[in-house]
Scaffold this active site. Structure first.
Site, mmCIF file in Angstrom:
data_model
loop_
_atom_site.group_PDB
_atom_site.id
_atom_site.type_symbol
_atom_site.label_atom_id
_atom_site.label_comp_id
_atom_site.label_asym_id
_atom_site.label_seq_id
_atom_site.Cartn_x
_atom_site.Cartn_y
_atom_site.Cartn_z
ATOM 1 N N MET A 28 0.846 -1.197 0.000
ATOM 2 C CA MET A 28 0.000 0.000 0.000
ATOM 3 C C MET A 28 0.883 1.249 0.000
ATOM 4 S SD MET A 28 -3.435 -0.990 2.022
ATOM 5 C CE MET A 28 -2.836 -0.769 3.686
ATOM 6 N N HIS A 35 9.287 -3.394 3.370
ATOM 7 C CA HIS A 35 8.831 -3.603 1.981
ATOM 8 C C HIS A 35 10.016 -3.862 1.066
ATOM 9 C CE1 HIS A 35 5.554 -0.753 3.422
ATOM 10 N NE2 HIS A 35 4.866 -1.784 3.009
ATOM 11 N N GLU A 149 5.663 -10.971 7.465
ATOM 12 C CA GLU A 149 5.099 -11.709 8.607
ATOM 13 C C GLU A 149 4.638 -10.812 9.747
ATOM 14 O OE1 GLU A 149 8.036 -14.746 9.505
ATOM 15 O OE2 GLU A 149 6.631 -16.244 8.748
ATOM 16 N N VAL A 177 10.998 -6.849 9.621
ATOM 17 C CA VAL A 177 12.210 -6.017 9.714
ATOM 18 C C VAL A 177 11.963 -4.997 10.827
ATOM 19 C CG1 VAL A 177 13.726 -4.406 8.505
ATOM 20 C CG2 VAL A 177 12.708 -6.335 7.263
ATOM 21 N N ARG A 188 2.653 2.977 9.258
ATOM 22 C CA ARG A 188 1.948 3.817 10.233
ATOM 23 C C ARG A 188 2.908 4.477 11.235
ATOM 24 N NH1 ARG A 188 -1.785 -0.341 9.270
ATOM 25 N NH2 ARG A 188 -3.825 0.404 8.631
HETATM 26 O O1 PAF Z 1 -0.203 -5.797 3.727
HETATM 27 C C1 PAF Z 1 -0.623 -4.870 3.011
HETATM 28 O O2 PAF Z 1 0.022 -3.823 2.849
HETATM 29 C C2 PAF Z 1 -1.967 -5.000 2.339
HETATM 30 O O3 PAF Z 1 -2.890 -5.644 3.162
HETATM 31 C C3 PAF Z 1 -1.885 -5.676 0.966
HETATM 32 C C4 PAF Z 1 -1.440 -7.122 1.075
HETATM 33 C C5 PAF Z 1 -0.952 -4.901 0.073
HETATM 34 C C6 PAF Z 1 -3.279 -5.678 0.308
HETATM 35 O O4 PAF Z 1 -3.752 -4.376 0.124
#
Ligand code: PAF
Length: 290
Positions: A28, A35, A149, A177, A188
């Site tokens: 997102m 990420h 996770e 991480v 957030r």
């Molecule tokens: O983990 C997230 O950021 C979201 O739930 C995902 C898997 C990208 C789905 O919108």
């Protein structure tokens, strides 16, 4: 790295890579090192990696959370472009209308694994996650998909989704991480004030102490201790601006069924999952006991 705002333009590019292995990293946005670790893993394991950046409105049960969710696409694209690789990275950044041209009618159900922890507290959340993830699977048709996770229950939900829809996609769960002070990285976190950010590592400190306690205390006592320690943290450690932790839940569960355990021997794999409010921000974390 190339970025695409439409599904058609991404698919046109993907057609040029037919026969190559393909990894999908759904996000997102508001990308952090967590990420990036998923993207780097996908790049290492596949010829082509597709990263999606889409704040999925239908998985938010709280409109304020949706509005306040950080959106930093330019910065995100810059971070991805700085990954050193010769492999192909394609980024899909669709609008809501592009992803959902029609109102979404489908819903998904996951039985017992959605009836605990996040499930009852965020009605419709996992169905909304499943809708967008399936849509991304249909658009990208990856061989592998990468998920963090930290969202432990989400990993179980996606595994279950794959069983339901029978797609031959390998789900690759990737470790949390953490910042140097132990706080689990989360988009957030950037909404925390400096004082709240300084306080937040106490969540992981508490979880780590709980793991030590699990050597000699019962499950129920460890749960009570974690909730009590965080709820009274501001009394023991006075904070500016009346900052305090408000734990929403802490559950010690079987790592496969996600059902709470009563005794440490009830499951082979045991994790503790927590959700805590701090400074108007909902933080989650996970720790492994066994
Ligand atoms: O983990 C997230 O950021 C979201 O739930 C995902 C898997 C990208 C789905 O919108």
């Amino acid at each position: 790295m190339q970025s695409f705002n439409t599904i058609a333009s991404l698919r046109e590019e993907l057609a040029k890579h037919k026969g190559q292995s393909l990894g999908l990293v759904p996000t997102m946005g508001a990308l952090h090192e967590g990420h990036l670790s998923l993207i780097i893993r996908s790049v290492a394991e596949n010829d082509v990696t597709v990263v999606s950046i889409f704040v999925n409105p239908i998985q938010f049960n709280n409109q304020e959370d949706l509005q306040k969710y950080p959106r930093t696409v330019d910065d995100d694209l810059k971070k991805i472009s700085e990954i050193k690789t010769d492999k192909t990275i394609l980024v899909l950044v669709p609008s809501v209308e592009e992803m959902y041209p029609e109102p979404v009618k489908e819903t998904y159900h996951f039985g017992a694994i959605e009836e605990v922890m996040e499930g009852p507290r965020r009605p419709g959340h996992f169905s909304g996650v499943a809708v967008v993830v399936r849509r991304l699977f249909d658009i990208v048709e990856p061989q592998r998909a990468y998920f963090g996770e930290k969202d432990f229950q989400q990993v179980a939900i996606i595994r279950n989704l794959l069983e339901q829809i029978k797609y031959p996609i390998e789900m690759v769960p990737c470790p949390i991480v953490r910042a140097d002070d132990g706080l689990a990285l989360s988009s957030r976190n950037m909404r925390l004030s400096p004082a709240a950010r300084a306080m937040a590592p106490a969540i992981y400190d508490t979880l780590q102490h709980a793991v030590e306690m699990s050597e000699y205390e019962d499950v129920e006592d460890v749960v009570e201790w974690v909730l009590g320690t965080l709820a009274s943290y501001h009394e023991v450690n006075p904070q500016p601006d009346g900052l305090k932790f408000e734990p929403e839940y802490f559950e010690i569960v079987n790592d496969t069924t996600l059902q709470p355990i009563e005794s440490w021997d009830d499951a082979k794999g045991v994790v503790g999952c927590i959700a805590v409010w701090l400074d108007g921000v909902r933080l989650i974390d996970v720790v492994r006991f066994r």
